[in-house]
Enzyme design. Sequence first.
Site, mmCIF file in Angstrom:
data_model
loop_
_atom_site.group_PDB
_atom_site.id
_atom_site.type_symbol
_atom_site.label_atom_id
_atom_site.label_comp_id
_atom_site.label_asym_id
_atom_site.label_seq_id
_atom_site.Cartn_x
_atom_site.Cartn_y
_atom_site.Cartn_z
ATOM 1 N N HIS A 196 0.886 -1.172 0.000
ATOM 2 C CA HIS A 196 0.000 0.000 0.000
ATOM 3 C C HIS A 196 0.920 1.218 0.000
ATOM 4 C CE1 HIS A 196 -2.826 2.951 1.683
ATOM 5 N NE2 HIS A 196 -3.801 2.115 1.402
ATOM 6 N N ASP A 238 3.370 -3.903 8.049
ATOM 7 C CA ASP A 238 2.096 -3.204 7.962
ATOM 8 C C ASP A 238 1.013 -4.283 8.075
ATOM 9 O OD1 ASP A 238 -0.272 -2.068 7.149
ATOM 10 O OD2 ASP A 238 0.448 -1.464 5.159
ATOM 11 N N CYS A 256 -4.632 2.544 -3.740
ATOM 12 C CA CYS A 256 -3.385 3.067 -3.159
ATOM 13 C C CYS A 256 -2.221 2.115 -3.376
ATOM 14 C CB CYS A 256 -3.546 3.368 -1.670
ATOM 15 S SG CYS A 256 -4.620 4.751 -1.356
#
Lengths: 144, 414
Positions: B129, B207, B372
């Site tokens: 992302h 993440d 994104c």
Amino acid sequence: MSEFDQLYREVILDHYKNPRGHGVMEDADADAEGMNPLCGDEVTIYVRFGEDSDTIDEVKFSGRGCAISQAATSMLTEMVQGKKASEVATLDKDELLDEIGIPLTPIRLKCAMLGLTTLKVALHKAKGTPLPQGLAGYDELELT
Amino acid sequence: MAVEARPKLDAHKLRTDFPIFDGEVNGKPLAYLDSAASAQKPRQVLDAIRDFYETSYANVHRGVYKLAEDATAGYEGARAKIASFLNAPSEREVIFTRSATEGINLVAYAWGLDNLGPGDVVVVTELEHHSNFVPWQYVAKRTGAEFRAIPFDDHGELTLESLDEIAAAGNVKVVANNLVSNSLGTINPSERLGAWAHEQGAIMVVDAAQAAPHRTVDVQALGADFVAISSHKMCGPTGVGALWGKRELLERMSPFNLGGEMIRSVKLDKTTWNELPYKFEAGTPAIAEAVGFGAAVDYLTEIGLEAIEAHEHELLAYALDKLGEIEGVTCYGPPPERRAGIVSFNVDGIHPHDVAQVLDWEGIAIRAGHHCTQPLMTRLGIAATSRASFYLYSVREEIDRLVAGVERVKKVLG
């Protein structure tokens, strides 16, 4: 008529399926690439001027996008033919929106405006006409 | 012989916890297939926030009155819940942030600017992302470090053969990866990457924004150094996330935001930092949101992450089957056994925006765009996809409606 039928009304679908001015112009007098960061759509606009090198003789576009962006850009190529660069640079977005003639949500408005904004950038690069509001002062992070 | 039953959840029953499903969209019942962007909120979370504001609200930490103590207990209680949810060795290692994005930026700035320089290599993947890509690209540029991205194959899975070549580029100092890809649903080998990172003497930043809502994230088992998560994807409120980091690293790091609460003493010529985690929590935090985040973690824990994962997997396999039967539909990403409940797809010759628009009129919410992840889209040679994603409240009927909707899209725009 449902909202659905309105948005994809016949004229939009016609321009989408048979876009006018679609293709690459090899010897363009002005060109610019535009991108809609919301959806990743890309469009390149090419302009050829007439003998006075100010009146727009032909506009073509290439790239990919949704029905709204493709149809709006297709309509645009017809709208601006025969206009002067300075006229197009100040062309109000409502004129194009009237032509499109359907209600658009803010997100889809950006799709509809991609072609016009890119055309104004092309004219700015070639003729120094003003950039559309919002793009003035635009700068990108230079990472290379 | 007793056979242990697989954990199960009843999505139809759970849906009644979510007030949003009581309403209609465009005159149709809502089919919400965009949980990868943000999850809907159950009454349990909404009530916890309201109750906190109505009974326990004040600013946290320094007030000496009862209400301030209650508020602090609520806020710190939420931290304890999140620490336990992540199996963090200590609550002090859990920092409240605005979002997973802010958590990653915190590491990129506070660790990256002090520890990176020419000759160093910052490694991300092409599946990231932008939130775990751009901060690293930027900090690498600022410090003169090399920036490399691990590529992925046609199934959307990382090709780890590239690691040796990347290691040869210099001193690998950071490896950053999302545990689950938000675009394709790929479950990444973050543990293996972490082990490799440590062999190189690098830190591993995970993440987990897209993983934590759907599967167990155990920061110790992951072997990571930093793990970022986001409340709003986990049925909690927006505006709050958490960053877990190893204490040794957090203690050695410079602060990120500066101001109130993150200090120990302030003099005209010198300021010293507060202890963990407050060193990284400048300013009044999102107090009620943190409390709501804690309630969301309770909610997920009560249902069970294993049950959630199994449920989503069932839906994923069903959706891939059904969408795969439609002519002209291309689905991207790995086979179902190696991915989370996310389906990115395209309909031949029709832009995802148009797909999403037509589906909207059927009351079906999906996402259309690049999600994104522009480098990922570039690698796949496409501008955008339509993306349907599932959660604990998703049901098969919604996928059936999606499939019927895609057929309608083809009829109108094909």
